[in-house]
Design an enzyme around this catalytic site. Structure first.
Site, PDB file in Angstrom:
ATOM      1  N   ARG A  84      -1.352  16.506  -9.435  1.00 60.16           N
ATOM      2  CA  ARG A  84      -2.511  15.614  -9.611  1.00 60.16           C
ATOM      3  C   ARG A  84      -3.738  16.276 -10.246  1.00 60.16           C
ATOM      4  O   ARG A  84      -4.331  15.694 -11.139  1.00 60.16           O
ATOM      5  CB  ARG A  84      -2.892  14.941  -8.281  1.00 60.16           C
ATOM      6  CG  ARG A  84      -1.747  14.129  -7.675  1.00 60.16           C
ATOM      7  CD  ARG A  84      -2.177  13.209  -6.547  1.00 60.16           C
ATOM      8  NE  ARG A  84      -2.934  12.079  -7.069  1.00 60.16           N
ATOM      9  CZ  ARG A  84      -4.231  11.964  -7.027  1.00 60.16           C
ATOM     10  NH1 ARG A  84      -4.961  12.908  -6.469  1.00 60.16           N
ATOM     11  NH2 ARG A  84      -4.815  10.921  -7.555  1.00 60.16           N
ATOM     12  N   TYR A 116       1.660  10.905  -3.693  1.00 60.90           N
ATOM     13  CA  TYR A 116       1.845  11.370  -5.072  1.00 60.90           C
ATOM     14  C   TYR A 116       1.736  12.888  -5.142  1.00 60.90           C
ATOM     15  O   TYR A 116       1.217  13.446  -6.110  1.00 60.90           O
ATOM     16  CB  TYR A 116       0.851  10.675  -6.018  1.00 60.90           C
ATOM     17  CG  TYR A 116       0.918   9.165  -5.886  1.00 60.90           C
ATOM     18  CD1 TYR A 116       2.048   8.471  -6.321  1.00 60.90           C
ATOM     19  CD2 TYR A 116      -0.098   8.431  -5.276  1.00 60.90           C
ATOM     20  CE1 TYR A 116       2.149   7.093  -6.165  1.00 60.90           C
ATOM     21  CE2 TYR A 116      -0.012   7.053  -5.119  1.00 60.90           C
ATOM     22  CZ  TYR A 116       1.117   6.393  -5.559  1.00 60.90           C
ATOM     23  OH  TYR A 116       1.211   5.038  -5.406  1.00 60.90           O
ATOM     24  N   PRO A 118       0.811  -1.217   0.000  1.00 57.13           N
ATOM     25  CA  PRO A 118       0.000   0.000   0.000  1.00 57.13           C
ATOM     26  C   PRO A 118       0.844   1.266   0.000  1.00 57.13           C
ATOM     27  O   PRO A 118       1.874   1.332   0.677  1.00 57.13           O
ATOM     28  CB  PRO A 118      -0.780  -0.116   1.314  1.00 57.13           C
ATOM     29  CG  PRO A 118       0.090  -0.928   2.205  1.00 57.13           C
ATOM     30  CD  PRO A 118       0.904  -1.835   1.338  1.00 57.13           C
ATOM     31  N   GLY A 119       0.436   2.244  -0.761  1.00 56.74           N
ATOM     32  CA  GLY A 119       1.115   3.540  -0.761  1.00 56.74           C
ATOM     33  C   GLY A 119       0.133   4.612  -0.335  1.00 56.74           C
ATOM     34  O   GLY A 119       0.151   5.089   0.799  1.00 56.74           O
ATOM     35  N   CYS A 148       2.880  29.533 -15.968  1.00 56.20           N
ATOM     36  CA  CYS A 148       2.372  30.054 -17.232  1.00 56.20           C
ATOM     37  C   CYS A 148       1.773  28.963 -18.104  1.00 56.20           C
ATOM     38  O   CYS A 148       2.346  28.598 -19.141  1.00 56.20           O
ATOM     39  CB  CYS A 148       3.502  30.768 -17.969  1.00 56.20           C
ATOM     40  SG  CYS A 148       4.168  32.072 -16.951  1.00 56.20           S
TER      41      CYS A 148
HETATM   42  N1  LLP Z   1       2.658  -1.636  -6.138  1.00 55.59           N
HETATM   43  C1  LLP Z   1       2.875  -1.359  -7.425  1.00 55.59           C
HETATM   44  C2  LLP Z   1       3.534  -2.357  -8.271  1.00 55.59           C
HETATM   45  C3  LLP Z   1       2.464  -0.124  -7.968  1.00 55.59           C
HETATM   46  O1  LLP Z   1       2.671   0.146  -9.247  1.00 55.59           O
HETATM   47  C4  LLP Z   1       1.826   0.843  -7.132  1.00 55.59           C
HETATM   48  C5  LLP Z   1       1.407   2.142  -7.647  1.00 55.59           C
HETATM   49  C6  LLP Z   1       1.643   0.507  -5.772  1.00 55.59           C
HETATM   50  C7  LLP Z   1       2.056  -0.745  -5.314  1.00 55.59           C
HETATM   51  C8  LLP Z   1       1.007   1.435  -4.785  1.00 55.59           C
HETATM   52  O2  LLP Z   1      -0.310   1.700  -5.102  1.00 55.59           O
HETATM   53  P1  LLP Z   1      -1.230   2.565  -4.120  1.00 55.59           P
HETATM   54  O3  LLP Z   1      -1.466   1.755  -2.863  1.00 55.59           O
HETATM   55  O4  LLP Z   1      -0.534   3.835  -3.826  1.00 55.59           O
HETATM   56  O5  LLP Z   1      -2.474   2.774  -4.887  1.00 55.59           O
HETATM   57  N2  LLP Z   1       0.518   8.985  -9.530  1.00 55.59           N
HETATM   58  C9  LLP Z   1      -0.781   8.349  -9.417  1.00 55.59           C
HETATM   59  C10 LLP Z   1      -0.696   6.967  -8.800  1.00 55.59           C
HETATM   60  C11 LLP Z   1       0.229   6.012  -9.524  1.00 55.59           C
HETATM   61  C12 LLP Z   1       0.290   4.651  -8.873  1.00 55.59           C
HETATM   62  C13 LLP Z   1       1.359   3.802  -9.470  1.00 55.59           C
HETATM   63  N3  LLP Z   1       1.575   2.518  -8.862  1.00 55.59           N
HETATM   64  C14 LLP Z   1      -1.704   9.263  -8.627  1.00 55.59           C
HETATM   65  O6  LLP Z   1      -1.279  10.353  -8.229  1.00 55.59           O
HETATM   66  O7  LLP Z   1      -2.880   8.941  -8.436  1.00 55.59           O
END
Ligand code: LLP
Length: 412
Positions: free
Chosen positions: A311, A370, A273-274, A341
Site C-alpha cells: 500500500r 489489503y 464492507p471490507g 531492490c
Molecule cells: N464491494 C466491491 C464491489 C468492491 O469493489 C470493494 C472494494 C468492496 C466492496 C469493499 O470495499 P471496502 O469496504 O474495503 O472499502 N487495494 C485498495 C482497495 C481496493 C478496493 C477495491 N474494491 C487499498 O489497499 O486501498
C-alpha cells in the site's frame, strides 16, 4: 485491540513481541475481537431490518479470518471463483454469497451456479446473457442485480474510486432500466436487486448517502414497472483512520443514517464492507535490520518490504509505525525501507519515528485490510505468516512460506 501497557505494545492480552519471537518476522497479526466487534457494529446496527452483511473477501481472505466471520453469521462478497472456494473451505454459506466484479469468466459463473450463491452483481448486458445461458444449461434460475454507476465522486484515491462515468465499473444509471427490461426476456434470470459501490476508503459518507437516494428512486421505478426488486446492495467503502488523529466515520452512525432512509421501504439491505471490518484489526510486525545515513537522509532498514505490504508504494498510503517497546531514546526523521531492490520499496518516508536500533521490533499499523492479500514473492521472498489473537491466546492461521513453496509447480 492494540495498545501499550507499561510501554509494551499488546494485541488484546498478548504482548506482540512474544509472537514475533516465536513466529519470526515479518508477520501479520490480527485481533479476532477487533474483527468481530466491527462486523457486529454492522450486523447489530441493521437488526430488525431484513439485511445481510457481506464481508468483502478481497480485503483479507485468510481462511482463519473467513471462518471467524462465517461463525458469526456473516455473508460474503466475492470477486472470483478462488474467493468462493475460500469461503466454502472456511465454512461460509454459499446462499449468503454475492458475486461482484466486472470480468467474471464462464468457469467462475458456472462454479457459482453449481454452489447456489445468493446473487450476481452484474456489470454488463453481455454478462447477463452469459449467466442466463449457463443457468439454462443447469436448469436453474439465477438472481441478479445490476451494479449501477451513479456518477458520484467518492472523493478518494483515484485507483480506488469507482463511481464516475469514466470508470470501468457498473452500468450508467440512465441505461439500467432498459437493461432490466430486456433481461425479462432471459428466462433463466430473475431480477432481485439493485447494487452499487462507489469507491473505497471514503472518509466522508456524504457521497454514499447521496447514492442511496438515487438508488431508492431507481428501485421504486423498477418495482412500478413490475420487476421483483427485493434488495438494495450499498457496496462497501467506509474508510478507517490510518493517521493518528484522522477522523474516520463511525460504523454505527453510518448505519443509522442508512436505516433512516431505508426503513419502511420494503427492501432488504445488503452491505459489502471490507476495510472497515479488518483494516484496523491487523498489524505487520517487522524487525530493524540496519540504520544507515546518507548525505541528507536517515534510513531505517527493516525486514518487511513492499512485497509484504504494497500500500505505501502503490497508493502512497500512510501507515503509522510504532516500536513494540517504547524506550526513552527519543525520535528521528527517517525513511523506513525494506530489502527489495527498488527505490519504491518503502513503508514510510520522511517520518518522525522512534529512535530504534538494529534488532528492535516495530508494528506497521492498520495493515489488516489489503495487506497480506496484495503481497507477492517479488525478489523471491517467502510470504509472511499470519496470526490470529483471541484474548490471551494466539495461533498461526497461515505458516510462513518456505524456499520450497517459492518454486512449487515450476520445472526446469
Ligand atoms: N464491494 C466491491 C464491489 C468492491 O469493489 C470493494 C472494494 C468492496 C466492496 C469493499 O470495499 P471496502 O469496504 O474495503 O472499502 N487495494 C485498495 C482497495 C481496493 C478496493 C477495491 N474494491 C487499498 O489497499 O486501498
Amino acid at each position: 485491540m492494540f495498545c501499550y501497557r507499561d510501554n509494551t505494545f499488546y494485541c488484546e492480552e498478548v504482548p506482540l513481541a512474544d509472537i514475533a519471537r516465536r513466529a519470526g518476522t515479518p508477520c501479520y497479526v490480527y485481533s479476532a475481537g477487533g474483527i468481530l466487534s466491527r462486523y457486529r457494529a454492522y450486523d447489530e446496527g441493521l437488526a430488525g431490518l431484513e439485511h445481510m452483511v457481506c464481508y468483502a473477501v478481497k480485503a483479507n481472505s485468510s481462511l482463519g479470518v473467513l471462518a471467524l466471520l462465517a461463525r458469526a453469521g456473516s455473508g460474503f462478497d466475492i470477486v472470483s471463483g478462488g474467493e468462493l472456494h475460500r469461503v466454502i473451505q472456511a465454512g461460509g454459506d454459499p446462499a449468503r454469497v454475492v458475486f461482484s466484479g466486472v470480468g467474471k469468466t464462464s468457469e467462475e459463473v458456472d462454479y457459482a451456479l453449481a454452489r447456489g450463491i445468493h446473487s450476481f452483481n452484474c456489470e454488463s448486458e453481455a454478462e447477463l446473457a452469459l449467466i442466463d445461458a449457463l443457468a439454462a444449461r443447469r436448469g436453474v434460475r439465477a438472481h441478479f442485480s445490476l451494479r449501477v454507476n451513479p456518477d458520484v465522486d467518492a472523493g478518494t484515491h483515484p485507483y480506488i474510486s469507482t463511481g464516475l462515468k469514466e470508470h470501468k465499473f457498473g452500468i450508467e444509471i440512465g441505461e439500467t432500466e432498459a437493461i432490466y427490461e430486456r433481461a425479462r426476456g432471459m428466462r433463466n434470470l430473475a431480477a432481485a436487486g439493485v447494487s452499487c459501490h462507489i469507491g473505497s476508503q471514503l472518509l466522508d459518507t456524504g457521497p454514499i448517502l447521496e447514492v442511496v437516494d438515487k438508488m431508492l428512486a431507481l428501485a421504486e421505478r423498477l418495482r412500478s414497472a413490475g420487476h421483483a426488486i427485493r434488495h438494495r446492495d450499498l457496496g462497501g467503502g467506509l474508510g478507517i483512520a490510518y493517521r493518528e488523529g484522522d477522523q474516520a466515520p463511525d460504523i454505527g452512525g453510518y448505519i443509522r443514517r442508512i436505516r433512516e432512509k431505508l426503513e419502511g421501504k420494503g427492501l432488504a439491505v445488503m452491505v459489502e464492507p471490507g476495510r472497515s471490518i479488518v483494516g484496523a484489526a491487523g498489524v505487520l510486525i517487522t524487525r530493524v535490520l540496519y540504520r544507515k545515513r546518507t548525505a541528507n537522509k536517515e534510513f531505517i532498514v527493516v525486514d518487511a518490504a513492499m512485497n509484504d505490504l504494497l500500500r505505501p508504494s502503490l497508493y502512497q498510503s500512510h501507515h503509522e509505525i510504532v516500536p513494540l517497546r517504547r524506550t526513552g531514546f527519543g525520535s528521528v526523521v527517517a525513511d523506513v525501507v525494506g530489502p527489495i531492490c527498488e527505490s519504491g520499496d518503502f513503508l514510510a518516508r520522511d517520518r518522525e519515528i522512534a529512535n530504534v536500533a538494529p534488532g528492535d521490533l516495530m508494528a506497521v499499523c492498520t495493515a489488516g485490510a489489503y495487506g497480506f492479500v496484495l503481497s507477492s514473492n517479488y525478489n523471491s521472498r517467502p510470504r509472511p505468516p499470519e496470526i490470529l489473537v483471541e484474548g490471551d491466546r494466539w495461533r498461526l492461521i497461515r505458516a510462513r512460506e518456505t524456499y520450497e513453496d517459492l518454486a512449487r509447480g515450476e520445472s526446469l
